[in-house]
Design a protein around this motif. Sequence first.
Motif, mmCIF file in Angstrom:
data_model
loop_
_atom_site.group_PDB
_atom_site.id
_atom_site.type_symbol
_atom_site.label_atom_id
_atom_site.label_comp_id
_atom_site.label_asym_id
_atom_site.label_seq_id
_atom_site.Cartn_x
_atom_site.Cartn_y
_atom_site.Cartn_z
ATOM 1 N N GLN A 53 39.066 49.227 8.664
ATOM 2 C CA GLN A 53 39.664 50.346 8.092
ATOM 3 C C GLN A 53 38.601 51.047 6.963
ATOM 4 O O GLN A 53 39.004 52.136 6.477
ATOM 5 N N ASP A 54 37.324 50.497 7.218
ATOM 6 C CA ASP A 54 36.266 51.445 6.451
ATOM 7 C C ASP A 54 35.345 51.601 7.220
ATOM 8 O O ASP A 54 34.832 51.064 8.213
ATOM 9 N N PRO A 55 34.176 52.717 6.990
ATOM 10 C CA PRO A 55 33.131 53.102 7.818
ATOM 11 C C PRO A 55 32.211 51.918 7.678
ATOM 12 O O PRO A 55 31.386 52.061 8.752
ATOM 13 N N TRP A 61 41.021 46.690 10.821
ATOM 14 C CA TRP A 61 42.070 47.245 10.774
ATOM 15 C C TRP A 61 43.225 46.328 11.102
ATOM 16 O O TRP A 61 43.177 45.690 12.074
ATOM 17 N N SER A 62 44.405 46.386 10.467
ATOM 18 C CA SER A 62 45.529 45.486 10.601
ATOM 19 C C SER A 62 46.622 46.318 11.003
ATOM 20 O O SER A 62 46.791 47.340 10.993
ATOM 21 N N ALA A 63 47.870 45.633 11.405
ATOM 22 C CA ALA A 63 49.288 45.992 11.636
ATOM 23 C C ALA A 63 49.568 46.964 10.556
ATOM 24 O O ALA A 63 50.613 47.629 10.516
ATOM 25 N N ALA A 210 43.280 52.989 4.960
ATOM 26 C CA ALA A 210 42.173 53.488 5.784
ATOM 27 C C ALA A 210 41.371 54.307 4.841
ATOM 28 O O ALA A 210 41.737 55.388 4.339
ATOM 29 N N GLN A 211 39.940 54.291 4.793
ATOM 30 C CA GLN A 211 38.794 55.179 4.511
ATOM 31 C C GLN A 211 38.702 56.346 5.539
ATOM 32 O O GLN A 211 38.413 56.014 6.653
ATOM 33 N N SER A 350 44.422 57.905 12.993
ATOM 34 C CA SER A 350 42.935 57.516 12.996
ATOM 35 C C SER A 350 42.314 57.765 11.732
ATOM 36 O O SER A 350 42.816 58.565 10.932
ATOM 37 N N SER A 351 41.173 57.001 11.366
ATOM 38 C CA SER A 351 40.514 57.388 10.092
ATOM 39 C C SER A 351 39.326 58.379 10.250
ATOM 40 O O SER A 351 38.641 58.671 9.392
#
Length: 370
Positions: A53-55, A61-63, A210-211, A350-351
């Motif tokens: 989720q983060d850089p 990352w989850s469902a 997400a970031q 996508s992030s």
Amino acid sequence: MNGRVAMGGWVDSQYSAVCDAFADQMNTGRAAGAAVAVVQDGRLVLDLHAGWQDPTRSVPWSARTLTPLFCLGKAVTALAVLMLASRRLVDLDAPVARYWPAFGAAGKDQVSVRQLLSHSAGLPAFPIPRPARLIPYWQILVNDLANAAPLWPPGTAVAEHALTYGHLVGELVRQVDGRTLGVFLRDEIARPAQLDLALGLNPKQQTRAAQVRHADEQWLPRTLGLPYTPRQRALDCPVGAFDPDVINSAYCRGAPLPAVNIYGTARSVAMLFSTVLSASRHQNASLLDPVLATDLGRVHIEGYDLVLNRSVRRGLGVIIEDDGSWGVGALGGNLLAVDPAAGRIVVYLSSELGDEHAAAAILKAARGCG
């Protein structure tokens, strides 16, 4: 899958090529995290996520990871108006000013709802430069648009209403229905269908967000283009709307900026547009009147888009491809692709802002399946 990137979810064996394409793209390391979903003939056949989720790669990352949809949110916003039209509360060929009287100022009294939905209202940019800190102030930005003169006669040119679209269409929803766009989406779309979609995240939802980040340092100046052009004006007001520090902030995640920050999962977006496709193909009116569902995916105006700098064929909140498929390809790389002939929907989120290769590779793989 080759195993180099940890993935979650599942896939029908028929779509294993999409799984492989997704794995290949994630293994490039360009995107910290992403998700992809495919619906075939109304059935979810692929639902995958991978990465972080983060850089800094501290939160997997989850469902349930929520991603800002960016331009895909325009299709969701248009859907809200089409739902009102299905209930005979809005006439697409009526002037917007019939429902939103203040909008009729400065020569916009004959701009139709259809022109608003098809990016041909002549309002691709907010007329007054506003800083990012005003993003939460819906009424200020809406008033700016209500008082603005079109940049050209409505209906005579095509130009992506990059950041204005959500406010224009969202305010139309509020004027007709009485609810804000965020509440309408929650009450009329997300909750009834149990979809993970939201505009204006609450603190609990923000922990799942997400970031986003830029693909490279030059992505934003390259994307904005030359100063004072329609493209730069459309994409750079409010200033910072594509700045990760702004987008990832609590105040922006909680704000109504529907052309950017309607949040959702790939699965939820795919299932939502599966309902739209079902209405147009099978005359199923569970969400939309079948005629309006078909109308969404037909060409309403075409020409050289003065913001995207390419020729486009516009539907209602979506772009129509030469093969009859339709959807939205976001500037950042997110993708909604609906193929009525194949009965297939592909969604990639996508992030990473600026990497369009992944979406293209995944769509190509999906077209080879089935």
